[in-house]
Design a protein around this motif. Structure first.
Motif: not given
Length: 268
Positions: A149-152, A236-242, A246-249
């Motif tokens: 949810t937080r990604s949207w 992928n583990i998302p960035f906490k800030q964004n 994801s860091p993998i990018v």
């Protein structure tokens, strides 16, 4: 040594910077970063590279590669200029290339200047297999994207579902990549990269879910054709800030840079 510039100094741009400065991106020298915010530009003295809001200054740094890490608008504004300045262009906001006219302009600029548009794997995997498979007939390619949810927040998804109360997976899109890339510019760049590697924006099927039951950004690719069949699932583990990225990018960007300066290259 490759001279590199970055457009954008948000979460992703800063992560790429750290990887370069920690020598995880090969023989690379970060020369300049182009930003919009004057306050960020004022931090330039704190770094061993130039931070500027002046695009003319940035594009006059004689850069080998410019990395776009600032979103679709930035790519549309600066992409062609980057190529015509004599730099190769690494694109992260791949969804912007769903605009065929814009993509055509970038391709023409790259051809006319003998430069390359580089599209890293970023948040997805298997693009090498898909691109190889596309040399024969591919019957179908499907991408299923699920994000917590937080990604949207701050996206089109808020018009489709109540992000505060959703308690089970909800499909907010079922169609083709052409439309998905336009509706979810910050969340579905993977569909654009997959389309370019494979059978195009109009043929690549995409399903997108808001999924409150997961914590990681998840992409599942299913493709079959003359080469055989492949199914790949990525978490992928998302960035906490964004959480949209994801860091993998950033790590994928560093891997491309390292490939360009390494004596041994794996997975191309």
């Amino acid at each position: 040594m490759l001279k590199v510039g970055i457009i954008g100094f948000g979460t992703l741009g800063k992560c790429i910077t750290k990887l370069i400065q920690s020598h995880q991106a090969g023989d690379v020298d970060l020369k300049a970063v182009l930003v919009r915010n004057k306050l960020v530009a004022n931090e330039s003295s704190e770094h061993p590279f130039l931070i500027t809001i002046d695009e003319n200054v940035f594009f006059n740094q004689n850069l080998d590669i410019i990395i776009e890490a600032a979103g679709h608008d930035a790519l549309q504004l600066y992409g062609e200029k980057a190529l015509r300045s004599g730099s190769n262009l690494m694109v992260l906001s791949v969804g912007a290339l769903a605009d065929s006219d814009f993509y055509g302009k970038l391709q023409n600029a790259a051809t006319e200047t003998s430069k390359q548009i580089l599209i890293p794997s970023a948040a997805i995997a298997g693009l090498d297999r898909i691109a190889a498979g596309a040399l024969g007939e591919i019957e179908e390619i499907t991408l299923i994207t699920r994000k917590p949810t937080r990604s949207w927040y701050g996206t089109f998804a808020e018009e489709m579902v109540d992000l505060e109360t959703i308690n089970e997976p909800y499909c907010i899109f079922d169609g083709v990549a052409q439309e998905a890339a336009k509706l979810f510019p910050e969340n579905i760049n993977v569909s654009a990269a997959l389309s370019i590697a494979g059978i195009g924006f109009d043929q690549t099927k995409v399903k997108v879910f808001v999924d409150p039951t997961i914590e990681r950004n998840t992409h599942t690719i299913h493709a079959k054709g003359f080469f055989g069949e492949v199914k790949i699932s990525i978490q992928n583990i998302p960035f906490k800030q964004n959480p949209k990225s994801s860091p993998i990018v950033a790590m994928s960007v560093a891997k491309v840079l390292k490939n360009l300066t390494s004596s041994v290259v794996v997975g191309i």
